[in-house]
Enzyme design. Structure first.
Site, mmCIF file in Angstrom:
data_model
loop_
_atom_site.group_PDB
_atom_site.id
_atom_site.type_symbol
_atom_site.label_atom_id
_atom_site.label_comp_id
_atom_site.label_asym_id
_atom_site.label_seq_id
_atom_site.Cartn_x
_atom_site.Cartn_y
_atom_site.Cartn_z
ATOM 1 N N HIS A 1 0.733 -1.341 -0.010
ATOM 2 C CA HIS A 1 -0.165 -0.160 0.055
ATOM 3 C C HIS A 1 0.959 1.247 0.008
ATOM 4 O O HIS A 1 0.380 2.363 -0.210
ATOM 5 C CB HIS A 1 -0.884 0.058 1.201
ATOM 6 C CG HIS A 1 -0.226 0.126 2.531
ATOM 7 N ND1 HIS A 1 -0.162 -0.852 3.227
ATOM 8 C CD2 HIS A 1 0.047 1.254 3.137
ATOM 9 C CE1 HIS A 1 0.594 -0.436 4.481
ATOM 10 N NE2 HIS A 1 0.696 0.894 4.228
ATOM 11 N N ASP B 1 -0.332 -7.453 0.897
ATOM 12 C CA ASP B 1 0.171 -6.242 1.135
ATOM 13 C C ASP B 1 1.745 -6.191 0.823
ATOM 14 O O ASP B 1 2.279 -6.331 2.021
ATOM 15 C CB ASP B 1 -0.264 -5.761 2.416
ATOM 16 C CG ASP B 1 -0.111 -4.007 2.543
ATOM 17 O OD1 ASP B 1 0.521 -3.592 1.627
ATOM 18 O OD2 ASP B 1 -0.378 -3.613 3.408
ATOM 19 N N GLY C 1 3.895 5.921 8.873
ATOM 20 C CA GLY C 1 5.234 6.066 8.475
ATOM 21 C C GLY C 1 5.825 4.804 8.679
ATOM 22 O O GLY C 1 7.086 4.459 8.126
ATOM 23 N N SER D 1 5.112 1.820 8.006
ATOM 24 C CA SER D 1 4.548 0.945 6.942
ATOM 25 C C SER D 1 5.587 0.188 6.217
ATOM 26 O O SER D 1 6.601 0.866 5.841
ATOM 27 C CB SER D 1 3.490 1.552 5.841
ATOM 28 O OG SER D 1 2.334 1.780 6.369
ATOM 29 N N SER E 1 1.851 -3.673 7.828
ATOM 30 C CA SER E 1 0.749 -3.584 7.102
ATOM 31 C C SER E 1 -0.008 -2.309 7.396
ATOM 32 O O SER E 1 -0.325 -1.267 7.024
ATOM 33 C CB SER E 1 -0.163 -4.929 6.525
ATOM 34 O OG SER E 1 -1.426 -4.478 6.000
#
Length: 458
Positions: free
Chosen positions: A206, A237, A318, A320, A335
């Site tokens: 993502h 993801d 941030g 991720s 995720s």
């Protein structure tokens, strides 16, 4: 009392806890001085060993007679079983049986029914092995009418499906409002991987679509790091960022844990419920917790993602794509979730084994020892045992610097904490997801890592 001894044990190929992938190789175990002789047929001192044993028993007995496995408070594997004969087999293997009412087949049928219901953003569900229930959670964005509809679906399945509401909001951990390192937003690197010819960053899907360009903003140079060439989100993801120069560089098998220190990643695996894990991210730094569930389904506003690892480790926007690891083993990339690192929360991770199998890549630094098909976990060398601090030969649980002071390359500049700016921190050409917009909140996060592995290895 005798001291615990560290030894390297060569394991045969065993089933992993999730996804049916085969894992083989070597691992480090410890003879625990406090263990009472005869309490177990097998001395378990590693989460990986305990998880593999539980998973192997589940695979042998089948999903009609079991309902998952996890690591107990004493570090030994626990297997949920539905009949006395299965319980006896589990006990004979040195694990602890727990009698339950519902098999994994029943639990999975319940989640299939939930997936077939109209999708409601802000909801998630997991199979809770330890309580033998399917837990359905709705965040604060779910309306009363949607909650009522979903509750009726759950009631129709059975009383083992439990509904609960959450004050937080299930979101991906991307933050496009702060300084960014790509055209899609600021994320964190996960692990370095390779297809044998070209090197890549494995991160969250993502974070940005294909052709997203990533930059290093250190010292205002805006140097290009790489470009996203493959991404899968929603559904899964994960994504691949191809290095601009094609190669990750030195120390590519290291993830940093702060203060210029790093952990050498020696293989990949699927986690086990109850396992102690660590996560790093460019916003909140290093934090630890445990795996609470597997195969979680999360209905983000952007779409539904399945097969996720659920933990009680906190994360923030941030973070991720940042790495989840344990005992030097790569487990997942961040995720999304709810909450933050002040109040706590729930965080979900994409399993790396599934991502690498889908992308046909392997971890850098361990591929030279890899054997077998996709998803195989290679055996570490003697100099790179699980959880060894890299790149020096420091023992597990201790600290060692990442990089060298006389290296004036981009890699060395990014390693220097004086040059850390907002955004993604890429250290030594290796994938690291660490301190970018603010430094580590507390020294105890790093000390937790040291305490845990000091106890593990003795």
């Amino acid at each position: 009392m005798r001291h615990a001894r560290r030894r390297v044990v060569r394991r045969g190929t065993q089933l992993a806890a999730v996804g049916g992938l085969l894992l083989g190789g070597a691992m480090v175990t410890t003879a625990m001085a406090s263990e009472t002789p005869g309490t177990s047929a097998v001395p378990f001192s590693s989460a990986t060993e305990a998880g593999d044993t539980g998973a192997a028993l589940v695979a042998e007995l089948g999903t009609a007679r079991t309902a998952g496995s996890w690591i107990g408070a004493d570090g030994k594997p626990v297997v949920a079983v539905t009949d006395e004969q299965a319980a006896a087999m589990v006990k004979q293997a040195g694990a602890e049986p727990k009698m339950v009412s519902h098999s994994m087949n029943e639990l999975k049928a319940a989640t299939a029914t939930l997936r077939g219901a109209p999708r409601v953003a802000g909801t998630a569900w997991v199979v809770d092995y330890r309580t033998n229930r399917v837990m359905v959670e709705a965040d604060s964005t779910v309306s009363a009418s949607h909650w009522s509809d979903l509750s009726r679906v759950a009631a129709g399945i059975g009383t083992f499906v439990q509904m609960q509401r959450s004050e937080g909001t299930f979101t991906t951990r991307l933050n496009g409002a702060q300084p960014i390192l790509s055209t899609g937003g600021r994320c964190s690197a996960g692990f370095n991987v390779t297809n044998g010819t070209t090197d890549f960053i494995l991160t969250a899907g993502h974070c940005g679509p294909a052709n997203t360009i990533w930059f290093d903003e250190g010292q205002g140079n805006n140097q290009q790091v790489g470009t996203t060439i493959n991404t899968q989100f929603p559904g899964s993801d994960f994504s691949l960022i191809q290095y601009a120069g094609g190669k990750a560089g030195a120390n590519a098998d290291v993830v940093a844990i702060g203060n210029g220190q790093g952990v050498r990643i020696t293989g990949s695996a699927d986690p086990t419920v109850g396992q102690k894990v660590f996560r790093s991210g460019s916003t909140s730094g290093l934090h630890d917790g445990t795996v609470t569930a597997l195969n979680a389904t999360v209905n983000y506003p952007e779409g539904t993602v399945t097969g996720l690892i659920q933990t009680n480790v906190c994360a923030e926007p941030g973070d991720s794509g940042g790495p989840l690891f344990s005992e030097g083993i790569a487990l997942g990339v961040t995720s999304g979730g709810s909450g933050d690192c002040t109040t706590g929360g729930v965080t979900f991770f994409q399993p790396v084994t599934r991502a690498m199998a889908a992308l046909n890549v392997q971890l850098i630094g361990s591929t030279q020892n890899a054997a077998g098909g996709q998803g195989a976990s290679p055996a570490p060398s003697a100099a790179a045992t699980h959880s060894a601090i890299a790149p020096s030969a420091a023992s597990p649980g201790s600290a060692a610097p990442v990089g060298t002071s006389d290296d004036t390359s981009l890699v060395a500049r990014l390693t220097d904490t004086r040059n850390v700016g907002p955004g993604l921190l890429v250290i030594g050409g290796s994938l690291v997801a660490l301190v970018a917009t603010r430094y580590f909140r507390a020294e105890q996060d790093r000390k937790a890592y040291q305490r845990y592995y000091s106890a593990t290895w003795g």
